[in-house]
Design a protein around this motif. Structure first.
Motif, short mmCIF file in Angstrom:
data_model
loop_
_atom_site.label_atom_id
_atom_site.label_comp_id
_atom_site.label_asym_id
_atom_site.label_seq_id
_atom_site.Cartn_x
_atom_site.Cartn_y
_atom_site.Cartn_z
N TRP A 46 0.81 -1.23 0.00
CA TRP A 46 0.00 0.00 0.00
C TRP A 46 0.84 1.28 0.00
O TRP A 46 0.53 2.21 -0.76
CB TRP A 46 -0.96 -0.01 1.19
CG TRP A 46 -2.13 -0.90 1.00
CD1 TRP A 46 -2.38 -2.08 1.62
CD2 TRP A 46 -3.23 -0.70 0.10
NE1 TRP A 46 -3.56 -2.64 1.17
CE2 TRP A 46 -4.10 -1.81 0.24
CE3 TRP A 46 -3.56 0.30 -0.80
CZ2 TRP A 46 -5.28 -1.92 -0.49
CZ3 TRP A 46 -4.73 0.19 -1.54
CH2 TRP A 46 -5.57 -0.92 -1.38
N PRO A 47 1.89 1.38 0.81
CA PRO A 47 2.70 2.62 0.77
C PRO A 47 3.33 2.85 -0.61
O PRO A 47 3.42 4.00 -1.06
CB PRO A 47 3.77 2.38 1.84
CG PRO A 47 3.21 1.33 2.72
CD PRO A 47 2.37 0.46 1.87
N ASN A 48 3.74 1.78 -1.28
CA ASN A 48 4.34 1.93 -2.60
C ASN A 48 3.31 2.30 -3.65
O ASN A 48 3.60 3.05 -4.59
CB ASN A 48 5.08 0.65 -2.99
CG ASN A 48 6.19 0.32 -2.02
OD1 ASN A 48 6.76 1.21 -1.38
ND2 ASN A 48 6.53 -0.95 -1.90
N ASP A 86 1.75 8.02 3.04
CA ASP A 86 2.40 6.73 2.81
C ASP A 86 3.17 6.25 4.03
O ASP A 86 3.29 5.05 4.28
CB ASP A 86 3.31 6.79 1.59
CG ASP A 86 4.44 7.80 1.76
OD1 ASP A 86 4.50 8.47 2.80
OD2 ASP A 86 5.26 7.92 0.82
N GLY A 87 3.67 7.20 4.84
CA GLY A 87 4.34 6.81 6.07
C GLY A 87 3.38 6.17 7.07
O GLY A 87 3.71 5.16 7.71
N PHE A 93 0.02 -0.92 8.14
CA PHE A 93 -0.01 -2.24 7.51
C PHE A 93 1.27 -3.03 7.74
O PHE A 93 1.41 -4.14 7.21
CB PHE A 93 -0.25 -2.10 6.00
CG PHE A 93 -1.60 -1.55 5.64
CD1 PHE A 93 -2.73 -2.34 5.74
CD2 PHE A 93 -1.74 -0.24 5.21
CE1 PHE A 93 -3.98 -1.84 5.39
CE2 PHE A 93 -2.98 0.27 4.87
CZ PHE A 93 -4.11 -0.52 4.97
N GLU A 94 2.19 -2.46 8.51
CA GLU A 94 3.49 -3.10 8.77
C GLU A 94 4.19 -3.44 7.44
O GLU A 94 4.64 -4.56 7.21
CB GLU A 94 3.32 -4.36 9.62
CG GLU A 94 2.79 -4.08 11.02
CD GLU A 94 2.67 -5.32 11.86
OE1 GLU A 94 2.67 -6.44 11.28
OE2 GLU A 94 2.61 -5.21 13.10
N GLN A 95 4.28 -2.43 6.57
CA GLN A 95 4.84 -2.62 5.24
C GLN A 95 5.96 -1.63 4.97
O GLN A 95 6.08 -1.09 3.86
CB GLN A 95 3.75 -2.51 4.18
CG GLN A 95 2.72 -3.62 4.22
CD GLN A 95 1.65 -3.47 3.15
OE1 GLN A 95 1.45 -2.41 2.58
NE2 GLN A 95 0.93 -4.57 2.89
N SER A 96 6.79 -1.38 5.96
CA SER A 96 7.95 -0.51 5.78
C SER A 96 9.04 -1.30 5.03
O SER A 96 9.44 -2.37 5.47
CB SER A 96 8.48 -0.02 7.12
OG SER A 96 7.50 0.74 7.79
#
Length: 315
Positions: A46-48, A86-87, A93-96
């Protein structure tokens, strides 16, 4: 009994293999290790995805930038706002990911640079200032990112700045409110300057040279030969610098752009100071690593000291 004993020995052998693999830190030899986790496509996190949308909005804002200030400002502002979203998505979502961090930084640097390039054409007298700001921004963040990876390790985030190195950079990167305010007002200042380029008189009067009446009469009415240069002056190229400035001149009121520029200027100046500090600190950190590496390699090599024979006094 022999078959049961053989199966038990085989199971014991597999368990020993798994334990040995874990003790050696090689999870790839354990076939059940990967099966415990579902397949993940980092590019579709999701952040990307938010980062990709920022790129699309930025490109759209560049398309409208020359002649449509309101549309361009709206698209550019939404792209900047998504930078903060996005941060939050990465943490929620724990998607770093490292890819997402680099994508975010590259998008920030490129969009700001593109806007400042336009400002250097809109205000050519200050072009060298804008060029310096682009160079400082790119050099500062590249040096900081490279120093963090080279000295702190590949798993170290560029935002993990130790307070002992710089309390200002530590506050800037670890305090989300401070980071958001500096980044938002820095972009706001350049957007305000962009809007001012549409609310000022003709920026370059030298580009618009009036045609003398006698030249027009002699060229269009008294002779059958039509001077093509006169036609180019009367029917200007819509993509020429003069035509663009005519289209931009007096297109909107300048009151609010001046207000926004005045409010955001101190923060923008502070952001440039932070860039200078970041560049200096990263350079010193890399230099410290170079000194340690040279000492580990036995450099500089110690040369034997030879004592020169004393010259006779002549007495």
């Amino acid at each position: 009994m022999d078959g049961v004993r053989t199966r038990r020995q085989a199971a014991a052998g597999k368990s020993k293999t798994a334990v040995a693999a874990k003790s050696n830190g090689d999870a790839a030899t354990d076939p059940t290790a990967e099966a415990d986790y579902p397949y993940e496509n980092i590019f579709l996190f999701w952040p990307n995805l938010i980062g990709y949308s920022r790129i699309v909005l930025a490109i759209a804002s560049l398309y409208y930038m020359p002649l449509h200030p309101r549309t361009c400002s709206l698209l550019y502002s939404v792209s900047c706002i998504l930078d903060a979203l996005d941060g939050y998505a990465a943490r929620y979502f724990e998607q770093s990911t490292r890819f997402g961090a680099v994508l975010d930084m590259v998008t920030d640097r490129c969009t700001t640079a593109c806007l400042i390039v336009f400002l250097s054409t809109a205000f050519p007298r200050w072009a060298i200032i804008f060029q310096g700001l682009v160079a400082l921004d790119l050099a500062s963040h590249y040096m900081h990112m490279y120093a963090t990876l080279a000295m702190g390790g590949s798993d170290t985030s560029h935002k993990a700045v130790d307070r002992s190195r710089s309390w200002l950079l530590n506050l800037y990167y670890t305090n989300k409110t401070v980071l958001f305010v500096f980044c938002a007002l820095n972009e706001l200042f350049f957007i305000a300057l962009y809007l001012l380029s549409f609310s000022s008189p003709i920026l370059q009067p030298s580009l618009l040279k009036p045609i003398a009446p006698d030249v027009v009469n002699n060229g269009l009415y008294e002779t059958a030969q039509i001077n093509s240069s006169i036609l180019r002056q009367i029917f200007a190229n819509p993509h020429s610098a003069a035509a663009l400035e005519m289209a931009r001149a007096n297109k909107m009121d300048s009151f609010w752009p001046w207000v926004l520029a005045g409010i955001s200027f101190p923060v923008m100046a502070g952001k440039q100071i932070i860039n200078v500090i970041q560049l200096v600190k990263a350079s010193k950190w890399l230099a410290e690593g170079d000194v340690k590496a040279r000492r580990a390699a036995g450099l500089p090599r110690r040369r034997p000291v030879t004592l020169k024979s004393a010259k006779p006094s002549g007495r």
